[in-house]
Enzyme design. Structure first.
Site, short mmCIF file in Angstrom:
data_model
loop_
_atom_site.label_atom_id
_atom_site.label_comp_id
_atom_site.label_asym_id
_atom_site.label_seq_id
_atom_site.Cartn_x
_atom_site.Cartn_y
_atom_site.Cartn_z
N ASP A 135 0.79 -1.25 0.00
CA ASP A 135 0.00 0.00 0.00
C ASP A 135 0.81 1.30 0.00
O ASP A 135 0.46 2.26 0.71
CB ASP A 135 -0.96 0.01 1.21
N GLU A 176 -4.65 -0.83 -1.31
CA GLU A 176 -5.95 -0.93 -0.62
C GLU A 176 -6.93 0.01 -1.32
O GLU A 176 -6.57 1.17 -1.61
CB GLU A 176 -5.81 -0.53 0.86
N LYS A 203 -6.63 -4.89 -3.09
CA LYS A 203 -7.25 -5.56 -1.94
C LYS A 203 -8.29 -4.65 -1.29
O LYS A 203 -8.05 -3.45 -1.11
CB LYS A 203 -6.17 -5.99 -0.93
N LYS A 257 -7.50 -4.93 4.89
CA LYS A 257 -6.17 -4.59 5.40
C LYS A 257 -5.16 -5.67 5.02
O LYS A 257 -4.02 -5.39 4.68
CB LYS A 257 -6.21 -4.40 6.92
N THR A 283 0.59 0.72 6.64
CA THR A 283 1.31 1.15 7.81
C THR A 283 1.73 -0.09 8.60
O THR A 283 1.09 -1.14 8.50
CB THR A 283 0.43 2.07 8.72
N CYS A 314 -1.85 -2.57 7.84
CA CYS A 314 -1.85 -3.51 6.69
C CYS A 314 -0.61 -4.40 6.65
O CYS A 314 -0.69 -5.55 6.19
CB CYS A 314 -2.04 -2.74 5.40
N GLN A 365 8.62 -13.59 21.27
CA GLN A 365 8.35 -15.01 21.55
C GLN A 365 9.01 -15.92 20.51
O GLN A 365 8.40 -16.84 19.97
CB GLN A 365 6.83 -15.27 21.56
C1 C5J Z 1 -2.98 0.51 5.62
C2 C5J Z 1 -4.71 1.72 6.77
N1 C5J Z 1 -2.50 0.30 4.41
N2 C5J Z 1 -3.90 2.17 7.72
N3 C5J Z 1 -4.25 1.00 5.72
O1 C5J Z 1 -2.28 0.31 6.60
O2 C5J Z 1 -5.90 1.99 6.79
#
Ligand code: C5J
Length: 235
Positions: free
Chosen positions: A24, A72, A129, A132, A158, A162, A202
């Protein structure tokens, strides 16, 4: 095979079975007037990932690695956009509303496109897509299977939304995921940090975390001419 320094431990990757997945890196998230800004975010914070990701993209292309880009967004008639997603929060503009880069988060609009610095080249698949995660309602898994991919190098924005969602989906599907910390970014620096910690905690519950320099060093070692050849033995 390359060995890459990573946390929580080094990872061995067969680069023929590894894809770079760029999540994205769209104008709607990175530029003023897009979806990210309508939600009240400071979009300039995402710029930090662009230069390292540009270098990583060049390295992956040089190594002949499969590169996949995701975006996205939604159909113009919003038939694939859940009302619960459109209604949420109190953004200055909602998904589908007109903005300076066209309708917010709508496929085909200028804001939905990938930023110029990381623009896909011919032969690099772009996955559209609606959610996310990059596996949700897309043909990503089919594509990875058909290309014999087992490992994903995951970058983009981010980190905690996503990127994390995609890594969790991929982990459950059996892929080894390596997230490049400097090639991801968030509107919330603390979420970026925690998003990466959650992946590598972990014993690597969802995957590995490293930086682009470490990954590029691994790729360079794999693609460098052998010592014998480099020394010009003439044989
Ligand atoms: C992504 C969002 N790509 N933050 N989308 O992280 O809505």
């Amino acid at each position: 095979m390359i060995t890459v320094a990573a946390e929580p431990q080094p990872i061995v990757l067969n680069i023929d079975r590894t894809a770079l997945v760029i999540i994205d890196m769209q104008r709607d998230f990175l530029e003023p007037g897009g979806f990210g800004e309508t939600l009240g975010n400071n979009v300039s914070l995402l710029k930090a990932a662009v230069a390292p990701l540009k270098a990583m993209l060049a390295g992956a292309r040089d190594a002949g690695m499969l590169v996949i880009h995701t975006r996205e967004g939604h159909r113009p008639d919003l038939s694939d956009a859940p009302p619960a997603k459109i209604e949420r929060g109190s953004p200055s503009k909602r998904i589908g509303d007109p903005g300076p880069m066209g309708r917010i988060l709508i496929r085909g609009e200028p804001g939905h496109d990938i930023i110029e610095e990381l623009y896909p080249i011919d032969g690099e698949p772009v996955i559209d897509k609606p959610g996310k995660g990059a596996f949700y309602q897309t043909d990503l898994q089919l594509m990875l299977q058909n290309c014999g991919i087992e490992n994903l190098i995951v970058c983009g924005v981010t980190t905690e939304v996503c990127v994390n969602t995609t890594v969790r989906e991929a982990n459950d599907r059996g892929y080894r995921c390596v997230v490049l910390s400097d090639c991801c970014a968030s509107y919330f620096p603390e979420f970026h940090e925690m998003g990466l910690k959650m992946i590598k905690a972990q014993g690597g519950i969802f995957g590995w975390v490293t930086g682009s320099e470490q990954m590029l060093a691994g790729l360079a070692a794999a693609t460098a001419p052998s010592k014998k050849y480099a020394q010009g033995s003439g044989s």
